[in-house]
Design a protein around this motif. Structure first.
Motif, PDB file in Angstrom:
ATOM      1  N   GLU A 196       0.779  -1.044   0.081  1.00 29.92           N
ATOM      2  CA  GLU A 196       0.108  -0.041  -0.008  1.00 29.92           C
ATOM      3  C   GLU A 196       1.003   1.202  -0.028  1.00 29.92           C
ATOM      4  O   GLU A 196       0.451   2.268  -0.670  1.00 29.92           O
ATOM      5  N   GLU A 197       2.023   1.213   0.887  1.00 31.44           N
ATOM      6  CA  GLU A 197       2.599   2.469   0.886  1.00 31.44           C
ATOM      7  C   GLU A 197       3.600   2.626  -0.536  1.00 31.44           C
ATOM      8  O   GLU A 197       3.557   3.742  -0.872  1.00 31.44           O
ATOM      9  N   VAL A 198       4.115   1.697  -0.946  1.00 27.73           N
ATOM     10  CA  VAL A 198       4.898   1.556  -2.414  1.00 27.73           C
ATOM     11  C   VAL A 198       3.870   2.247  -3.495  1.00 27.73           C
ATOM     12  O   VAL A 198       4.194   3.012  -4.313  1.00 27.73           O
TER      13      VAL A 198
ATOM     14  N   SER B  24      -6.058 -10.052  11.178  1.00 31.66           N
ATOM     15  CA  SER B  24      -6.740  -8.576  11.492  1.00 31.66           C
ATOM     16  C   SER B  24      -5.514  -7.702  11.986  1.00 31.66           C
ATOM     17  O   SER B  24      -4.622  -7.784  12.190  1.00 31.66           O
ATOM     18  N   ARG B  25      -5.953  -6.165  11.743  1.00 30.97           N
ATOM     19  CA  ARG B  25      -5.246  -5.347  12.092  1.00 30.97           C
ATOM     20  C   ARG B  25      -5.196  -4.999  13.520  1.00 30.97           C
ATOM     21  O   ARG B  25      -5.869  -3.960  13.871  1.00 30.97           O
TER      22      ARG B  25
ATOM     23  N   GLY C 176      -2.783   4.398  13.449  1.00 32.51           N
ATOM     24  CA  GLY C 176      -2.836   4.508  12.075  1.00 32.51           C
ATOM     25  C   GLY C 176      -1.857   4.629  11.465  1.00 32.51           C
ATOM     26  O   GLY C 176      -1.642   4.833   9.909  1.00 32.51           O
ATOM     27  N   GLN C 177      -0.453   4.343  11.938  1.00 32.94           N
ATOM     28  CA  GLN C 177       0.721   4.583  11.126  1.00 32.94           C
ATOM     29  C   GLN C 177       0.941   3.222  10.456  1.00 32.94           C
ATOM     30  O   GLN C 177       0.687   2.228  11.173  1.00 32.94           O
ATOM     31  N   ALA C 178       1.431   3.244   9.130  1.00 37.07           N
ATOM     32  CA  ALA C 178       1.791   1.900   8.343  1.00 37.07           C
ATOM     33  C   ALA C 178       3.086   1.319   9.459  1.00 37.07           C
ATOM     34  O   ALA C 178       2.947  -0.219   9.210  1.00 37.07           O
TER      35      ALA C 178
ATOM     36  N   LEU D 217      12.292   2.767  13.668  1.00 35.65           N
ATOM     37  CA  LEU D 217      11.490   1.619  13.411  1.00 35.65           C
ATOM     38  C   LEU D 217      12.407   0.324  14.251  1.00 35.65           C
ATOM     39  O   LEU D 217      11.944  -0.537  14.667  1.00 35.65           O
ATOM     40  N   ARG D 218      13.565   0.221  13.921  1.00 39.16           N
ATOM     41  CA  ARG D 218      14.626  -0.614  14.595  1.00 39.16           C
ATOM     42  C   ARG D 218      14.443  -0.771  15.943  1.00 39.16           C
ATOM     43  O   ARG D 218      14.693  -1.646  16.765  1.00 39.16           O
TER      44      ARG D 218
END
Length: 435
Positions: free
Chosen positions: A35-37, A87-88, A98-100, A129-130
């Motif tokens: 989705e982000e790509v 499920s998310r 809400g963040q990817a 993120l790491r």
């Protein structure tokens, strides 16, 4: 034992072929990454091209091998699949649901919990993120496929102790054969140190003849004289047409751009060795920033290209060239062309002296695109400072300048010099060191 590698979006945008870099392990792309790509596929930038490339690669694997949600085989023995969690769910921590990134972390956790007997690793170029992944018990890893640590980058020069007689022979014969010396890269610069500390000589290793040869630097290059040893190395590298790829690395004020342009003008205007000087640099603030500047395209680009014009005007003003030189005349006659890198893609550039400034802001793929544009008789010079990077998608270890310097260090047609001493002014040198 095989591992699960969960890839973040920035890995694919940096290198679309990263999916083939994990040997015979299992590569997993969360659906949220797709989705982000998709958000970047319409961009005309390198990021947009990479987004379109990864989409084509995944679609090709799907058509050839079946459902990518079930997993498809890769040529290296591994597998690739796109993961869609059941499920998310929200993580029970203080993260924005809400963040990817949240969704990607959730996917990695679900895969880890579903396969406890197989190590799950989140691969991301995002430092934060790491950190978050590690805090949540997920093993994080940077994408290391194309990384060269800056502190391990070859300096391009070395010192070798020889006898005083060897120093005398070097000056007399204009060459010196070294005894019991191995592992020297082609075109590495050598500071020969005699037994007597007052005796020394500078030379370059000729790998083809297995000799140290003296530097061939004229006293004046377009009004510019080398102010230190590394600048002498750089000019020797830049003025030798046999060396078709030169990389100059150094902090601000060390003279990288000025030396490259001086050599380019001399070899093109005075010596006639090249048909044109083509100078370019990456335009990092793309899209909105550029579009909101007033004026035509040329007027919009002028602020980013102005440092190049400043250096060229300085050289033309101080040069005692054989021909009367003005910037306007050289541009009109086609001897000098200054333009953004965007216009170089798809071109063929024969018999030109190509200078790419601020190359540390380029990705390895962008540098490859530039170098592959060079035709017969073209010399490519890349200059930059890996510690001053404005591109958010590369760092000091993954930028194109660092990568190409390391990959080409054993090739005879390339050379490299690190410039350490600032020569712009005492104030600029102090600021560079202290601030």
């Amino acid at each position: 034992m095989k591992k699960n590698f969960v890839l973040d979006t920035n890995v694919l945008l940096h290198d679309p072929h990263a999916i083939f870099s994990f040997e015979d392990n299992h590569v997993i792309i969360p659906i949220f990454v797709i989705e982000e790509v998709d958000q970047f596929k319409r961009e005309g930038t390198e990021r947009g091209r990479n987004a379109r490339t990864i989409s084509r690669l995944l679609d090709g694997l799907r058509e050839q091998n079946g459902s990518i949600s079930e997993g498809v085989p890769l040529d290296n023995g591994g597998t690739l699949r796109v993961a869609l969690p059941k499920s998310r769910k929200k993580l029970e921590v203080a993260l924005d649901p809400g963040q990817a990134d949240h969704a990607i972390l959730r996917t990695a956790i679900e895969i880890r919990d579903k396969m406890p007997d197989r190590k799950t690793i989140l691969v991301t170029m995002d430092t934060n993120l790491r950190i978050r992944a590690d805090a949540l018990g997920i093993t994080p890893q940077n994408f290391e496929n194309k990384r060269v640590q800056i502190d391990k980058l070859d300096s391009g020069s070395t010192e070798i102790n020889v006898s005083n007689e060897d120093i005398n022979a070097f000056f007399q014969n204009q060459e010196l054969q070294l005894q019991d010396v191995t592992g020297l890269n082609p075109n590495v610069y050598i500071n020969l140190l005699g037994t007597d500390t007052s005796k020394s000589a500078l030379g370059r290793w000729d790998d083809e003849r297995q000799r140290v040869v003296p530097l061939r630097v004229p006293g004046d290059v377009m009004g510019i004289r080398p102010k230190n040893r590394e600048q002498s190395f750089a000019l020797d590298l830049l003025l030798d047409d046999k060396i078709q790829l030169a990389t100059l690395v150094g902090k601000a004020g060390t003279g990288k751009t000025l030396l490259a342009l001086a050599a380019a003008l001399k070899r093109t205007i005075d010596d006639g060795a090249y048909s044109k000087v083509l100078v370019s640099r990456p335009i990092i603030p793309m899209g909105r920033d550029l579009g909101y500047l007033p004026g035509s395209v040329d007027e919009k680009l002028n602020p980013w290209l102005q440092p190049i014009f400043d250096n060229l005007e300085l050289l033309l003003g101080s040069s005692a060239s054989k021909k009367p030189l003005t910037m306007q005349k050289l541009v009109e006659d086609g001897f000098i062309q200054v333009e953004p890198l965007t216009y170089i893609r798809g071109r063929s550039l024969p018999h030109q002296f190509l200078v790419i400034d601020e190359a540390q802001n380029l990705t390895p793929h962008e540098v490859k695109t530039i170098i592959t544009r060079s035709g017969q008789g073209t010399k490519v010079v890349l200059t930059g400072d890996p510690y001053q990077i404005d591109n958010p998608y590369v760092d000091s270890a993954s930028n194109g300048l660092t990568i190409v310097t390391d990959r080409f260090k054993k090739e005879r047609l390339s050379g490299h010099v690190v410039l350490a001493k600032g020569e712009r002014s005492k104030l600029a040198e102090l600021a560079s060191n202290l601030l």
